[in-house]
Design a protein around this motif. Structure first.
Motif, short mmCIF file in Angstrom:
data_model
loop_
_atom_site.label_atom_id
_atom_site.label_comp_id
_atom_site.label_asym_id
_atom_site.label_seq_id
_atom_site.Cartn_x
_atom_site.Cartn_y
_atom_site.Cartn_z
N GLY A 97 74.36 85.26 62.53
CA GLY A 97 75.30 84.18 62.26
C GLY A 97 75.11 82.94 63.11
O GLY A 97 75.96 82.04 63.10
N HIS A 98 74.00 82.85 63.83
CA HIS A 98 73.76 81.70 64.69
C HIS A 98 73.16 80.55 63.87
O HIS A 98 72.58 80.76 62.81
N SER A 99 73.29 79.34 64.40
CA SER A 99 72.74 78.19 63.68
C SER A 99 72.38 77.10 64.68
O SER A 99 72.69 77.19 65.87
N ALA A 100 71.73 76.06 64.17
CA ALA A 100 71.30 74.94 64.99
C ALA A 100 71.87 73.65 64.42
O ALA A 100 72.12 73.55 63.20
N ALA A 101 72.07 72.68 65.28
CA ALA A 101 72.59 71.38 64.85
C ALA A 101 72.13 70.33 65.86
O ALA A 101 71.65 70.66 66.94
N LYS A 148 84.12 85.47 67.62
CA LYS A 148 84.25 84.13 68.19
C LYS A 148 83.02 83.28 67.90
O LYS A 148 81.92 83.80 67.72
N VAL A 149 83.23 81.97 67.86
CA VAL A 149 82.15 81.00 67.64
C VAL A 149 82.04 80.13 68.88
O VAL A 149 83.03 79.56 69.34
N ALA A 150 80.82 80.05 69.41
CA ALA A 150 80.56 79.24 70.60
C ALA A 150 79.63 78.09 70.24
O ALA A 150 78.61 78.29 69.58
N VAL A 151 79.99 76.90 70.66
CA VAL A 151 79.17 75.70 70.44
C VAL A 151 78.61 75.27 71.78
O VAL A 151 79.38 75.05 72.73
N ILE A 152 77.29 75.15 71.86
CA ILE A 152 76.65 74.81 73.13
C ILE A 152 75.92 73.49 73.01
O ILE A 152 74.88 73.38 72.35
N VAL A 205 80.87 72.39 62.06
CA VAL A 205 81.23 73.73 62.55
C VAL A 205 82.44 74.26 61.78
O VAL A 205 82.49 75.43 61.41
N ARG A 206 83.41 73.39 61.54
CA ARG A 206 84.59 73.81 60.77
C ARG A 206 84.18 74.25 59.35
O ARG A 206 84.64 75.30 58.87
N ASP A 207 83.32 73.48 58.72
CA ASP A 207 82.90 73.82 57.36
C ASP A 207 82.07 75.11 57.32
O ASP A 207 82.18 75.91 56.39
N ARG A 208 81.22 75.29 58.34
CA ARG A 208 80.30 76.44 58.34
C ARG A 208 80.97 77.72 58.79
O ARG A 208 80.70 78.80 58.26
N TYR A 209 81.85 77.63 59.79
CA TYR A 209 82.43 78.84 60.38
C TYR A 209 83.94 78.94 60.24
O TYR A 209 84.50 80.03 60.41
N GLY A 210 84.60 77.82 60.02
CA GLY A 210 86.05 77.84 59.93
C GLY A 210 86.77 77.89 61.26
O GLY A 210 88.00 77.94 61.31
#
Length: 249
Positions: free
Chosen positions: A56-60, A8-12, A77-82
């Motif tokens: 697999g974490h990232s910053a934005a 799973k991908v979580a956006v905070i 996020v869509r481009d990076r993780y799908g």
């Protein structure tokens, strides 16, 4: 490290703040890949991301008050993780104003508080709706406040904005089901610098009058956010109070 949220991908949003960073750590430890979103300081967001367990974490960066930037973030996020499975809204703003001082609560301050503490959360959900829906098991967690039900808080507009978040959870919990769940976590006083001017004296006074004998920690709130993703999977449209019993006074 648990793998409960593996894949799973979580956006905070507000990921560089106390609660946001604590939530990032909790969700990463549970196996999620986390996007730590700050408002202005990418290096700070990257430091939070770099310190998370797992990979697999990232910053934005994105401002919660600018819908175009939130839409761009969803595209990134869509481009990076799908995918995006969890959206956590921890960003917020307040300013202490005595409730009886009506003149001090100016139109400009009211607008800013509602923009940052209600409109922005709605805009973020709107921007990520497609990705969360595509997940099939999407989750939104907003950080509310017991001030939304007690009417006791930094100022009246802030109380109103948080009450609005609680209503939003009920409305969107119904509207976005069954593919997206919407939950609020509602703290009392938390040991952060979120409210300007509140120091140790204030915290000690509140702790003494709180049934569980202390104020909240950022990890208390992060644990509740994690629980929304890992354990409370049959809950939606409700607000979970995490206040040590503070609202009982």
């Amino acid at each position: 490290m648990s793998n409960t949220l593996s894949g799973k991908v979580a956006v905070i949003l507000g990921g560089t703040g106390g609660i946001g960073a604590a939530a990032a750590h909790r969700l990463a430890k549970a196996g999620a890949r986390v996007v730590v979103v700050g408002q202005r300081d990418l290096a700070r967001a990257q430091r939070v991301a770099d310190e998370l367990p797992g990979e697999g974490h990232s910053a934005a960066l994105a401002s919660i008050t600018e819908s175009e930037r939130l839409n761009a973030l969803a595209g990134l996020v869509r481009d990076r993780y799908g995918r995006a499975d969890i959206l956590v809204n921890t960003a917020g703003f307040t300013q202490p104003v005595k409730h009886a001082d009506l003149n001090a609560l100016t139109d400009e301050l009211i607008d800013e508080i509602l923009k940052v503490n209600w409109r922005g959360q709605f805009a973020a959900i709107r921007a990520f709706r497609e990705l969360l829906d595509a997940s099939g098991d999407g989750l939104v967690v907003n950080v509310s406040s017991i001030s939304g039900t007690t009417g006791v808080g930094s100022n009246i507009a802030y109380c109103a904005a948080k009450a609005g978040l609680d209503v939003m959870a009920a409305s969107l919990g119904r509207a976005l089901a069954p593919r997206i769940r919407v939950l609020n976590v509602s703290p009392g006083v938390v040991d952060t610098t979120f409210v300007p001017g509140r120091g140790d004296d204030f915290n000690e006074k509140v702790a003494a009058t709180t049934p569980l004998g202390r104020i909240g920690t950022t990890d208390d709130i992060a644990a509740a956010i994690e629980a929304c993703a890992t354990h409370l999977t049959f809950s939606t449209g409700v607000t979970i109070v995490v206040d040590g019993g503070r609202r009982l006074n």
